[in-house]
Design an enzyme around this catalytic site. Structure first.
Site, short mmCIF file in Angstrom:
data_model
loop_
_atom_site.label_atom_id
_atom_site.label_comp_id
_atom_site.label_asym_id
_atom_site.label_seq_id
_atom_site.Cartn_x
_atom_site.Cartn_y
_atom_site.Cartn_z
N TYR A 120 29.86 39.20 35.21
CA TYR A 120 29.47 39.98 36.08
C TYR A 120 28.50 39.35 35.95
O TYR A 120 27.29 38.94 35.96
CB TYR A 120 29.84 41.43 35.70
CG TYR A 120 28.31 41.67 35.33
CD1 TYR A 120 27.31 42.88 36.19
CD2 TYR A 120 28.33 42.12 33.88
CE1 TYR A 120 25.55 43.18 34.92
CE2 TYR A 120 27.40 42.22 33.14
CZ TYR A 120 25.99 43.33 33.61
OH TYR A 120 24.65 43.71 33.36
N ASN A 174 22.36 37.33 24.32
CA ASN A 174 21.86 37.15 24.56
C ASN A 174 20.51 36.74 23.34
O ASN A 174 20.51 37.48 22.66
CB ASN A 174 20.82 38.74 25.35
CG ASN A 174 21.32 39.06 26.43
OD1 ASN A 174 22.33 38.38 27.43
ND2 ASN A 174 21.09 40.48 26.63
N HIS A 247 16.58 51.54 30.00
CA HIS A 247 16.41 51.10 28.66
C HIS A 247 16.05 49.64 28.94
O HIS A 247 16.17 48.66 29.68
CB HIS A 247 17.52 50.95 27.25
CG HIS A 247 18.69 49.87 27.67
ND1 HIS A 247 19.97 50.79 28.98
CD2 HIS A 247 19.34 49.06 27.57
CE1 HIS A 247 21.18 49.91 28.85
NE2 HIS A 247 20.79 49.08 27.94
#
Length: 357
Positions: A120, A174, A247
């Protein structure tokens, strides 16, 4: 401050906010009758926040709500972690060789993202920025989920009852260098179903909830809740922890290289590029293979930690006229802030770069 002064966000954070170490910044002021007191939490040299005992109680209640909506399991053995980490290194090598589609790879200082299945767009790629403006890429613009992710990770989670079979259609890796971070955010509610599942590799770290990031200099407020995240552990966010509080990962919590595989399911009604003009014209290109380009992130895991010039250091060297307003997104106004961002951008005569998450 010169860009050459720091190569690690933790180093910069510590130098700018030494009073935050070991919570030494807290002081207690009592009235003469001893019946009322306030605790001062010093966020920076010029920024103080006072919290009464009632405020402290509310934070503790919120921390309990966060913890109650998180599940953690230790599923992967050290040997299994080592095998998966080798596969992650192969992803890094393939990205360096330019073997992935353009939108599969997203590079940022001290952190690289690799989107698979679904990706996205957000931040500077959007004409309209802010919560609720994120859009899925068109089908085929990111690479499919690698088979090893299914075989080594997803199938294990299904077997252990963490997720149902067929749940995952989006996998993001990540890859953080020491001192890297990801700013406070909520995974887009209009893009992803819940729960949000992540699996950690290479080293231990922590996931923080309810922090506020500030810059020039970089500062991170005290979290409402800190969740230790161990190598090989599985973290599942749902309910309050996923939807109603931000978060983040702080720079001081990435002491060694760390990678996390985030597994999610996109909503069937999630907006996708192509049905509107949310993508900037400069980024609206046909799907293609990512051209090989020079990068600090190499296939060799040791070379992966080579220091980079931090984006915040670049910004500090720019003229004041090129500075931009930064906004902290809190959980309470997550859905409303999208409209505020739209109005602000319409009133501005230029386009500015937003920080990615």
């Amino acid at each position: 401050m010169a860009a050459s002064g720091y190569s690690d966000l933790r180093e910069k954070l510590k130098s700018m906010t030494p009073h935050r170490d070991d919570h030494k910044n807290k002081s207690v002021d009592e009235t003469s009758n001893g019946k009322h007191r306030k605790r001062k939490y010093r966020e920076s040299d010029d920024d103080e926040y006072e919290h009464s005992d009632d405020s402290t109680d509310l934070r503790e209640q919120e921390a309990r709500r966060v913890r109650s909506s998180i599940q953690q399991k230790s599923i992967f053995t050290p040997e299994e972690c080592a095998l998966i980490e080798k596969k992650i290194d192969e992803v890094v090598a393939q990205a360096e060789a330019g073997l992935y589609r353009e939108h599969t790879v997203d590079r940022a200082p001290l952190r690289n993202k690799y989107f698979f299945g679904e990706g996205y767009t957000y931040g500077a790629q959007l004409e309209k920025r802010g919560p609720g403006q994120e859009r899925l890429y068109r089908k085929g613009e990111v690479d499919e989920i690698p088979s090893w992710v299914y075989e080594l990770v997803i199938n294990r989670l299904v077997t252990n009852g963490v997720i149902p079979e067929g749940f995952v259609n989006s996998a993001v890796i990540n890859d953080y260098q020491p001192g890297g971070c990801i700013v406070s955010h909520v995974d887009p509610l209009h893009i992803f179903d819940r729960p949000i599942v992540s699996v950690s590799f290479f080293s231990d770290s922590a996931l923080c909830f309810g922090c506020r990031f500030q810059f020039k200099p970089i500062r991170v407020s005290e979290p409402v809740f800190v969740l230790p995240v161990r190598r090989g552990s599985v973290t599942v966010l749902s309910g309050y922890a996923a939807d109603d509080i931000t978060h983040c990962i702080r720079p001081q919590d990435i002491k060694e290289r760390r990678a996390v595989i985030i597994l999610r399911k996109t909503r069937p009604d999630a907006p996708r590029l192509g049905s509107d003009s949310s993508l900037r014209a400069s980024s609206a290109q046909k799907p293609g293979r990512l051209k090989a380009k020079r990068s600090h992130r190499k296939a060799d895991p040791d070379a992966a930690h080579r220091p980079r010039v931090l984006e915040m250091d670049k910004e500090e060297n720019r003229r004041p006229s090129l500075s931009r307003h930064r906004h902290s997104i809190t959980s309470e106004n997550y859905r409303r802030r999208g409209q505020d961002y739209d109005k602000e951008q319409e009133s501005s005569g230029r386009k500015v770069k937003m920080r990615r998450h």
